[in-house]
Motif scaffolding. Sequence first.
Motif, short mmCIF file in Angstrom:
data_model
loop_
_atom_site.label_atom_id
_atom_site.label_comp_id
_atom_site.label_asym_id
_atom_site.label_seq_id
_atom_site.Cartn_x
_atom_site.Cartn_y
_atom_site.Cartn_z
N HIS A 51 29.71 -19.98 44.13
CA HIS A 51 30.60 -19.49 45.17
C HIS A 51 32.05 -19.59 44.68
N CYS A 52 32.28 -18.98 43.53
CA CYS A 52 33.61 -19.00 42.92
C CYS A 52 34.53 -18.00 43.62
N THR A 54 31.32 -19.43 58.66
CA THR A 54 31.24 -18.10 58.07
C THR A 54 29.80 -17.81 57.70
N GLY A 55 29.48 -16.53 57.55
CA GLY A 55 28.17 -16.09 57.10
C GLY A 55 28.26 -14.64 56.65
N SER A 56 27.36 -14.25 55.75
CA SER A 56 27.43 -12.91 55.16
C SER A 56 26.08 -12.22 55.19
N THR A 57 26.14 -10.90 55.18
CA THR A 57 24.93 -10.11 55.02
C THR A 57 25.22 -8.93 54.10
N GLN A 58 24.26 -8.67 53.22
CA GLN A 58 24.30 -7.49 52.36
C GLN A 58 22.94 -6.82 52.45
N GLU A 59 22.92 -5.60 52.97
CA GLU A 59 21.67 -4.91 53.28
C GLU A 59 20.85 -5.81 54.20
N ASN A 60 19.64 -6.26 53.78
CA ASN A 60 18.83 -7.09 54.68
C ASN A 60 18.79 -8.55 54.25
N GLU A 61 19.80 -8.98 53.48
CA GLU A 61 19.85 -10.37 52.99
C GLU A 61 21.00 -11.13 53.64
N ILE A 62 20.72 -12.34 54.08
CA ILE A 62 21.73 -13.24 54.63
C ILE A 62 22.12 -14.26 53.57
N SER A 63 23.41 -14.53 53.46
CA SER A 63 23.89 -15.51 52.48
C SER A 63 25.17 -16.17 52.99
N ARG A 64 25.58 -17.23 52.29
CA ARG A 64 26.83 -17.93 52.55
C ARG A 64 27.04 -18.28 54.03
N VAL A 65 26.03 -18.92 54.62
CA VAL A 65 26.18 -19.40 55.99
C VAL A 65 26.66 -20.86 55.91
N PHE A 66 27.91 -21.09 56.30
CA PHE A 66 28.51 -22.42 56.23
C PHE A 66 29.29 -22.70 57.51
N VAL A 67 29.18 -23.95 57.99
CA VAL A 67 29.97 -24.42 59.12
C VAL A 67 30.67 -25.70 58.67
N LEU A 68 31.94 -25.84 59.02
CA LEU A 68 32.68 -27.04 58.62
C LEU A 68 31.91 -28.31 58.98
N PRO A 69 31.86 -29.27 58.07
CA PRO A 69 31.01 -30.46 58.27
C PRO A 69 31.25 -31.17 59.60
N GLN A 70 32.51 -31.33 60.01
CA GLN A 70 32.80 -32.08 61.23
C GLN A 70 32.40 -31.35 62.49
N LEU A 71 32.02 -30.06 62.35
CA LEU A 71 31.66 -29.25 63.52
C LEU A 71 30.20 -28.80 63.49
N LYS A 89 34.94 -9.89 61.74
CA LYS A 89 34.72 -9.55 60.33
C LYS A 89 35.88 -10.05 59.50
N ALA A 90 35.56 -10.69 58.39
CA ALA A 90 36.60 -11.23 57.50
C ALA A 90 37.29 -10.10 56.75
N LYS A 91 38.59 -10.28 56.52
CA LYS A 91 39.39 -9.39 55.70
C LYS A 91 39.85 -10.14 54.46
N LEU A 92 40.41 -9.41 53.51
CA LEU A 92 40.85 -10.06 52.27
C LEU A 92 41.87 -11.16 52.53
N GLU A 93 42.69 -10.99 53.57
CA GLU A 93 43.68 -12.03 53.87
C GLU A 93 43.03 -13.31 54.39
N ARG A 111 35.62 -13.30 46.95
CA ARG A 111 36.48 -12.14 47.17
C ARG A 111 35.67 -10.84 47.15
N LYS A 112 34.73 -10.73 46.19
CA LYS A 112 33.89 -9.54 46.11
C LYS A 112 33.04 -9.39 47.37
N GLY A 113 32.55 -10.53 47.88
CA GLY A 113 31.75 -10.48 49.10
C GLY A 113 32.54 -9.94 50.28
N ILE A 114 33.78 -10.37 50.42
CA ILE A 114 34.62 -9.89 51.51
C ILE A 114 34.87 -8.39 51.37
N GLU A 115 35.00 -7.94 50.14
CA GLU A 115 35.29 -6.52 49.89
C GLU A 115 34.08 -5.62 50.11
#
Length: 273
Positions: free
Chosen positions: A42-43, A68-85, A5-9, A48-52
Amino acid sequence: MNIVKAKLEDFNTVKNIINTTIRTIYPHYYPVGVVEFFLSHHCDDNIRKGIETDMVLLIDVNGIIVGTGSTQENEISRVFVLPQLQGLGYGTLIMNKLESIIAKGYSEIVLDFSLPAYDLYINRGYSPIKYNKIITPNKDVLCFNIMKKAIISCIDGKINYNNRFFSSVSNTDNGEVSSATIFQYHQNKDMVWAEYNGGDILKGYLIGTSDDKSNLNFTYQHVNQKGEIRTGKCLSTPKILPNGKIRLLEQWQWTNGDNSAGSSIIEESNIII
């Protein structure tokens, strides 16, 4: 490899993965105005709000965060993998984790698709349910669909077949069900029934029960295009596919006509009503 799980740092790490992926991959799919729209969406504040407030996950491979990838309730968002990988299965791993989190409390998953990830979502069993269009500040147009996937819900550890649609994948030559035949299933406790039609079948019904391993024991009857009434019995064994859909392996026998037996396969389809 760990999923954490991601933290603010971890803000700068998450931001770098998102921005790098958008700037590198998205120009191959979208005009400049749409790429800039994604970057603005994705500003810093939204990340930052997503992580919080959301569940933001990171894939750690030998100390390097690759996706990285995110979920809020039953929605998935911000699924990204570095291009070279990309193409190494990291997107699949994070989707598996996000879906397992949502499955603990919801019966379906929703997401907005981006063109680079469209095939990934389709292969995982997601279906478009709503079309949207956004006009960017420079008048470029972003077209996208909201997608949905039903979770294989269980009752007392068993598959719940209620309101699932199936279509035929294969059948022996003495059968009348084809790829044009669509089944809609219903369930109430251990009782399962369905309506089906299409192809050689004008109208059909089946009814039966689900056992403690979710096997289905049916009798069926239908009227075919020749106006004949056909009846039979069927035992269906379920298999959960990698994309989360249900496949039913069927052994059946006519109980009128020549009383011959056969086998067929039907799979859960993307029909939405």
